[in-house]
Design a protein around this motif. Structure first.
Motif, PDB file in Angstrom:
ATOM      1  N   GLY A  18       0.803  -1.215   0.000  1.00  0.00           N
ATOM      2  CA  GLY A  18       0.000   0.000   0.000  1.00  0.00           C
ATOM      3  C   GLY A  18       0.837   1.267   0.000  1.00  0.00           C
ATOM      4  O   GLY A  18       2.035   1.258   0.279  1.00  0.00           O
ATOM      5  N   ARG A  19       0.165   2.382  -0.312  1.00  0.00           N
ATOM      6  CA  ARG A  19       0.854   3.671  -0.379  1.00  0.00           C
ATOM      7  C   ARG A  19       1.265   4.161   1.004  1.00  0.00           C
ATOM      8  O   ARG A  19       2.342   4.724   1.181  1.00  0.00           O
ATOM      9  N   GLY A  20       0.420   3.943   2.023  1.00  0.00           N
ATOM     10  CA  GLY A  20       0.738   4.382   3.380  1.00  0.00           C
ATOM     11  C   GLY A  20       1.981   3.718   3.946  1.00  0.00           C
ATOM     12  O   GLY A  20       2.899   4.405   4.420  1.00  0.00           O
ATOM     13  N   LEU A  22       4.317   2.355   2.268  1.00  0.00           N
ATOM     14  CA  LEU A  22       5.442   2.766   1.430  1.00  0.00           C
ATOM     15  C   LEU A  22       5.972   4.131   1.856  1.00  0.00           C
ATOM     16  O   LEU A  22       7.188   4.337   1.962  1.00  0.00           O
ATOM     17  N   ILE A  23       5.071   5.068   2.154  1.00  0.00           N
ATOM     18  CA  ILE A  23       5.485   6.396   2.610  1.00  0.00           C
ATOM     19  C   ILE A  23       6.174   6.295   3.971  1.00  0.00           C
ATOM     20  O   ILE A  23       7.183   6.964   4.218  1.00  0.00           O
ATOM     21  N   THR A 118      -4.382  -0.680   3.539  1.00  0.00           N
ATOM     22  CA  THR A 118      -4.820   0.568   2.933  1.00  0.00           C
ATOM     23  C   THR A 118      -4.965   1.586   4.054  1.00  0.00           C
ATOM     24  O   THR A 118      -5.703   1.379   5.000  1.00  0.00           O
TER      25      THR A 118
END
Length: 181
Positions: A18-20, A22-23, A118
């Motif tokens: 997920g993007r979270g 990853l950040i 997510t």
């Protein structure tokens, strides 16, 4: 569970990254690089063992943020600083501390969720307040420590420790923790 099943599950989780998370891992990397590079750019000689131990620990912290790699990374960077650095509190001390703080906070956040999670704005709210307080208080405590230290005030160590304890308590209670936990 066989090795093939574990690899299949791991590859599935990697595809669903997920993007979270990853950040959060990107912030871990930025904080770790800052904590390694800033002391290395200083005029005093940093031990080579810091790089040899720090880089693998940072990579382990990126892959497994819920492991002890983050704590060991902090110990390695702090040991390198304490063994060779001068005793003055300067800009490099504050920047290194902020890098370590960023690594710590992002590791704590990334360790709470699986890589395929997510993440929405609602999940960030609980983490954002203590992180903001910690980021704002770290430079203030450093400036306060340098002012008290430069003034030769009796009991300046007690004042510095009290400021650190107050900052820790503020972050603790802002994160929704209680004394009974």
């Amino acid at each position: 569970m066989s090795i093939a099943d574990r690899l299949t599950r791991w590859l599935g989780e990697l595809r669903a990254f997920g993007r979270g998370p990853l950040i959060a891992r990107l912030l871990i990397a930025v904080g770790g690089v800052v904590a390694l590079v800033v002391p290395a750019l200083q005029p005093w000689d940093q031990m080579d063992a810091i790089w040899v131990a720090g880089i693998p620990l940072l990579l382990a912290c990126l892959v497994l943020p819920d492991s002890a790699a983050g704590l060991l990374f902090l110990v390695v960077v702090l040991a390198g600083w304490l063994l060779r650095a001068p005793g003055d509190v300067g800009w490099s001390t504050v920047v290194t501390a902020l890098g370590l703080l960023l690594l710590h906070l992002a590791s704590a956040y990334a360790a709470q969720l699986p890589s395929y999670a997510t993440v929405g704005p609602r999940s960030l709210r609980r983490w954002l307040l203590p992180a903001s307080i910690a980021v704002l208080l770290a430079p203030l405590v450093a400036v306060g420590a340098s002012v008290v230290r430069g003034a030769d005030v009796p009991g300046s160590l007690v004042v510095t420790v009290a400021a650190l304890a107050a900052a820790t308590a503020a972050v603790w209670f802002a994160s929704g923790q209680s004394v009974n936990d």
